[in-house]
Motif scaffolding. Structure first.
Motif, PDB file in Angstrom:
ATOM      1  N   ASN A   1     -21.030   6.612 -17.472  1.00 18.17           N
ATOM      2  CA  ASN A   1     -19.595   6.836 -17.655  1.00 18.17           C
ATOM      3  C   ASN A   1     -19.335   8.089 -18.480  1.00 18.17           C
ATOM      4  O   ASN A   1     -18.370   8.827 -18.222  1.00 18.17           O
ATOM      5  N   GLU A   2     -20.214   8.354 -19.447  1.00 16.28           N
ATOM      6  CA  GLU A   2     -20.046   9.535 -20.288  1.00 16.28           C
ATOM      7  C   GLU A   2     -20.337  10.810 -19.499  1.00 16.28           C
ATOM      8  O   GLU A   2     -19.765  11.865 -19.785  1.00 16.28           O
ATOM      9  N   LEU A   3     -21.233  10.730 -18.522  1.00 16.41           N
ATOM     10  CA  LEU A   3     -21.535  11.898 -17.694  1.00 16.41           C
ATOM     11  C   LEU A   3     -20.402  12.182 -16.718  1.00 16.41           C
ATOM     12  O   LEU A   3     -20.071  13.345 -16.445  1.00 16.41           O
ATOM     13  N   LEU A   4     -19.808  11.139 -16.180  1.00 18.41           N
ATOM     14  CA  LEU A   4     -18.744  11.316 -15.201  1.00 18.41           C
ATOM     15  C   LEU A   4     -17.458  11.828 -15.837  1.00 18.41           C
ATOM     16  O   LEU A   4     -16.724  12.606 -15.220  1.00 18.41           O
TER      17      LEU A   4
ATOM     18  N   ILE B   1     -19.156  -1.996 -15.847  1.00 18.20           N
ATOM     19  CA  ILE B   1     -18.558  -0.664 -15.771  1.00 18.20           C
ATOM     20  C   ILE B   1     -17.241  -0.631 -16.523  1.00 18.20           C
ATOM     21  O   ILE B   1     -16.949   0.328 -17.254  1.00 18.20           O
ATOM     22  N   GLU B   2     -16.439  -1.674 -16.358  1.00 22.18           N
ATOM     23  CA  GLU B   2     -15.132  -1.726 -17.023  1.00 22.18           C
ATOM     24  C   GLU B   2     -15.280  -1.639 -18.535  1.00 22.18           C
ATOM     25  O   GLU B   2     -14.526  -0.927 -19.203  1.00 22.18           O
ATOM     26  N   ARG B   3     -16.253  -2.352 -19.090  1.00 20.95           N
ATOM     27  CA  ARG B   3     -16.453  -2.309 -20.540  1.00 20.95           C
ATOM     28  C   ARG B   3     -16.757  -0.886 -20.997  1.00 20.95           C
ATOM     29  O   ARG B   3     -16.239  -0.428 -22.031  1.00 20.95           O
ATOM     30  N   ASP B   4     -17.597  -0.182 -20.247  1.00 22.82           N
ATOM     31  CA  ASP B   4     -17.965   1.177 -20.635  1.00 22.82           C
ATOM     32  C   ASP B   4     -16.805   2.146 -20.422  1.00 22.82           C
ATOM     33  O   ASP B   4     -16.601   3.058 -21.226  1.00 22.82           O
TER      34      ASP B   4
ATOM     35  N   GLY C   1      -0.275   5.763 -20.619  1.00 21.86           N
ATOM     36  CA  GLY C   1       0.530   6.346 -19.556  1.00 21.86           C
ATOM     37  C   GLY C   1      -0.202   6.423 -18.237  1.00 21.86           C
ATOM     38  O   GLY C   1      -1.362   6.019 -18.105  1.00 21.86           O
ATOM     39  N   ALA C   2       0.482   6.993 -17.251  1.00 20.50           N
ATOM     40  CA  ALA C   2      -0.069   7.064 -15.895  1.00 20.50           C
ATOM     41  C   ALA C   2      -1.363   7.871 -15.850  1.00 20.50           C
ATOM     42  O   ALA C   2      -2.299   7.519 -15.126  1.00 20.50           O
ATOM     43  N   ARG C   3      -1.430   8.945 -16.643  1.00 19.73           N
ATOM     44  CA  ARG C   3      -2.619   9.786 -16.614  1.00 19.73           C
ATOM     45  C   ARG C   3      -3.864   9.028 -17.040  1.00 19.73           C
ATOM     46  O   ARG C   3      -4.914   9.106 -16.401  1.00 19.73           O
ATOM     47  N   GLY C   4      -3.751   8.277 -18.129  1.00 13.63           N
ATOM     48  CA  GLY C   4      -4.888   7.503 -18.598  1.00 13.63           C
ATOM     49  C   GLY C   4      -5.273   6.401 -17.625  1.00 13.63           C
ATOM     50  O   GLY C   4      -6.459   6.157 -17.376  1.00 13.63           O
ATOM     51  N   ARG C   5      -4.263   5.706 -17.063  1.00 12.70           N
ATOM     52  CA  ARG C   5      -4.557   4.638 -16.106  1.00 12.70           C
ATOM     53  C   ARG C   5      -5.249   5.188 -14.862  1.00 12.70           C
ATOM     54  O   ARG C   5      -6.196   4.595 -14.348  1.00 12.70           O
ATOM     55  N   GLU C   6      -4.787   6.327 -14.378  1.00 13.50           N
ATOM     56  CA  GLU C   6      -5.394   6.931 -13.192  1.00 13.50           C
ATOM     57  C   GLU C   6      -6.840   7.351 -13.468  1.00 13.50           C
ATOM     58  O   GLU C   6      -7.720   7.175 -12.617  1.00 13.50           O
ATOM     59  N   ALA C   7      -7.073   7.909 -14.659  1.00 13.56           N
ATOM     60  CA  ALA C   7      -8.432   8.341 -15.003  1.00 13.56           C
ATOM     61  C   ALA C   7      -9.377   7.149 -15.084  1.00 13.56           C
ATOM     62  O   ALA C   7     -10.498   7.192 -14.562  1.00 13.56           O
ATOM     63  N   ARG C   8      -8.937   6.080 -15.724  1.00 13.97           N
ATOM     64  CA  ARG C   8      -9.798   4.900 -15.846  1.00 13.97           C
ATOM     65  C   ARG C   8     -10.093   4.287 -14.475  1.00 13.97           C
ATOM     66  O   ARG C   8     -11.215   3.869 -14.197  1.00 13.97           O
TER      67      ARG C   8
ATOM     68  N   ARG D   1     -13.848   3.945 -12.853  1.00 20.93           N
ATOM     69  CA  ARG D   1     -14.353   2.646 -12.405  1.00 20.93           C
ATOM     70  C   ARG D   1     -14.827   2.707 -10.955  1.00 20.93           C
ATOM     71  O   ARG D   1     -15.915   2.249 -10.619  1.00 20.93           O
ATOM     72  N   ARG D   2     -13.965   3.247 -10.107  1.00 18.48           N
ATOM     73  CA  ARG D   2     -14.282   3.255  -8.679  1.00 18.48           C
ATOM     74  C   ARG D   2     -15.480   4.165  -8.379  1.00 18.48           C
ATOM     75  O   ARG D   2     -16.388   3.794  -7.624  1.00 18.48           O
ATOM     76  N   ALA D   3     -15.497   5.359  -8.965  1.00 18.11           N
ATOM     77  CA  ALA D   3     -16.578   6.303  -8.702  1.00 18.11           C
ATOM     78  C   ALA D   3     -17.917   5.766  -9.194  1.00 18.11           C
ATOM     79  O   ALA D   3     -18.951   5.933  -8.528  1.00 18.11           O
ATOM     80  N   LEU D   4     -17.930   5.107 -10.357  1.00 15.82           N
ATOM     81  CA  LEU D   4     -19.183   4.556 -10.880  1.00 15.82           C
ATOM     82  C   LEU D   4     -19.658   3.378 -10.035  1.00 15.82           C
ATOM     83  O   LEU D   4     -20.866   3.204  -9.819  1.00 15.82           O
ATOM     84  N   LEU D   5     -18.725   2.568  -9.559  1.00 17.89           N
ATOM     85  CA  LEU D   5     -19.103   1.468  -8.673  1.00 17.89           C
ATOM     86  C   LEU D   5     -19.701   2.008  -7.382  1.00 17.89           C
ATOM     87  O   LEU D   5     -20.747   1.533  -6.918  1.00 17.89           O
ATOM     88  N   VAL D   6     -19.063   3.005  -6.782  1.00 19.47           N
ATOM     89  CA  VAL D   6     -19.563   3.582  -5.543  1.00 19.47           C
ATOM     90  C   VAL D   6     -20.927   4.220  -5.772  1.00 19.47           C
ATOM     91  O   VAL D   6     -21.836   4.090  -4.944  1.00 19.47           O
ATOM     92  N   PHE D   7     -21.097   4.896  -6.914  1.00 16.41           N
ATOM     93  CA  PHE D   7     -22.404   5.499  -7.203  1.00 16.41           C
ATOM     94  C   PHE D   7     -23.479   4.423  -7.266  1.00 16.41           C
ATOM     95  O   PHE D   7     -24.571   4.582  -6.697  1.00 16.41           O
ATOM     96  N   ALA D   8     -23.198   3.331  -7.970  1.00 17.27           N
ATOM     97  CA  ALA D   8     -24.189   2.264  -8.097  1.00 17.27           C
ATOM     98  C   ALA D   8     -24.515   1.648  -6.743  1.00 17.27           C
ATOM     99  O   ALA D   8     -25.682   1.350  -6.452  1.00 17.27           O
TER     100      ALA D   8
END
Length: 316
Positions: free
Chosen positions: A136-139, A87-90, A105-112, A116-123
């Motif tokens: 990842n592209e859909l989310l 997931i991290e690579r994607d 910046g903070a915005r990019g770090r928060e988004a990433r 990561r967390r949402a895709l892990l929880v989905f899986a």
């Protein structure tokens, strides 16, 4: 692509709420309670499946890092680490040129972190699907819309500081709803079924033949372009790779406005419209030229033209 709205203009904010229609209460007045419930459920998922660090060692009962028991908490931790690495690579490849996802910046770090967390929880909560590259592209556009929506902003005093951001939770549930309409495209065991991705590609080719027989003959019969060469990515990532984000939100606004069961057909019309919009270039090209064009959709084709063509196909 040209002519789109600004990156923070989101005509599909209403459509993203339509994506959650399955969770809408009978009255609008009950909507805050529904949001609170869904966000609390997501927070619990995060607590259950997105814990930080390895489990506490319990050598007395055999649950330790060297245990061969596949049901041990350490075995789960190592499997999760492999999943998270994928997931991290994607996530790191998701819109890296945009500050809202790839910035330092903070915005990019928060988004990433949210992706990561949402895709892990989905899986973890959808074991039959798991995580497949492209989710990842859909989310990403869903998260961007939610993060831009005042209703998904924290700071209203109702959010537990230890809970995941409301925008992340809302985007997760939007992804769940979206995948309900397109999940068969991500399940390899269904590839040859009547609902799998191969059927979706066959339907796309048939619709192109119906809309423009001469173009289809040139593309499929003379130049032997397999619809999978372009249609597989278009179908599985819902055109997220073909349009810049400002234009994608316009495309998805129309896609998500359709009721859930009608969305696959709406996506197919958009794909057909994209082929028709590039008609002159395709007719002038050979196999190599056609494949290159369809795998790197030309920016000079305006998104408005594609949307108008898709709407005309729907009326026919």
């Amino acid at each position: 692509m040209g002519g789109g709205p600004g990156i923070d203009d989101h005509p599909f904010l209403l459509s993203y709420f339509q994506l959650l229609l399955g969770y809408l209460p009978p009255t609008v007045a009950d909507w805050p309670a529904v949001l609170a419930s869904k966000r609390a459920s997501y927070a619990q998922f995060c607590a259950d499946f997105a814990r930080d660090g390895p489990p506490a060692a319990r050598p007395d009962d055999g649950d330790h890092p060297l245990s061969s028991d596949p049901s041990s908490s350490w075995a789960t931790h190592f499997a999760d680490a492999e999943l998270l690495a994928q997931i991290e690579r994607d996530v790191m490849r998701t819109h890296p040129s945009l500050d809202c996802f790839g910035g330092a910046g903070a915005r990019g770090r928060e988004a990433r972190a949210a992706l990561r967390r949402a895709l892990l929880v989905f899986a973890k909560t959808n074991a039959g699907i798991g995580y497949v590259q492209g989710m990842n592209e859909l989310l990403a556009p869903l998260y961007h819309a939610c993060a831009s929506d005042p209703e998904s902003q924290d700071g209203d005093g109702a959010t537990d500081p230890s809970s995941p951001p409301a925008a992340e939770a809302d985007a997760f549930w939007c992804l769940v709803a979206l995948m309900a309409d397109f999940m068969d495209n991500f399940i390899a065991a269904l590839d040859d079924s009547s609902t799998g991705v191969k059927r979706a590609l066959a339907d796309l080719a048939a619709d192109i033949r119906s809309a423009d027989p001469a173009l289809a003959h040139h593309l499929f019969d003379l130049n032997r372009v397999d619809p999978a060469f372009f249609g597989f990515r278009w179908t599985t990532t819902l055109l997220t790779q073909e349009f810049a984000l400002p234009d994608l939100v316009r495309v998805w606004d129309g896609l998500l406005a359709h009721p859930g069961p009608a969305r696959p057909a709406a996506l197919r019309r958009l794909c057909v419209a994209m082929v028709l919009a590039a008609r002159s270039q395709l007719l002038a090209g050979d196999f190599v030229g056609n494949v290159k064009l369809l795998q790197a959709y030309p920016g000079e084709v305006g998104v408005g033209e594609v949307l108008r063509s898709a709407a005309a196909l729907e009326r026919e």
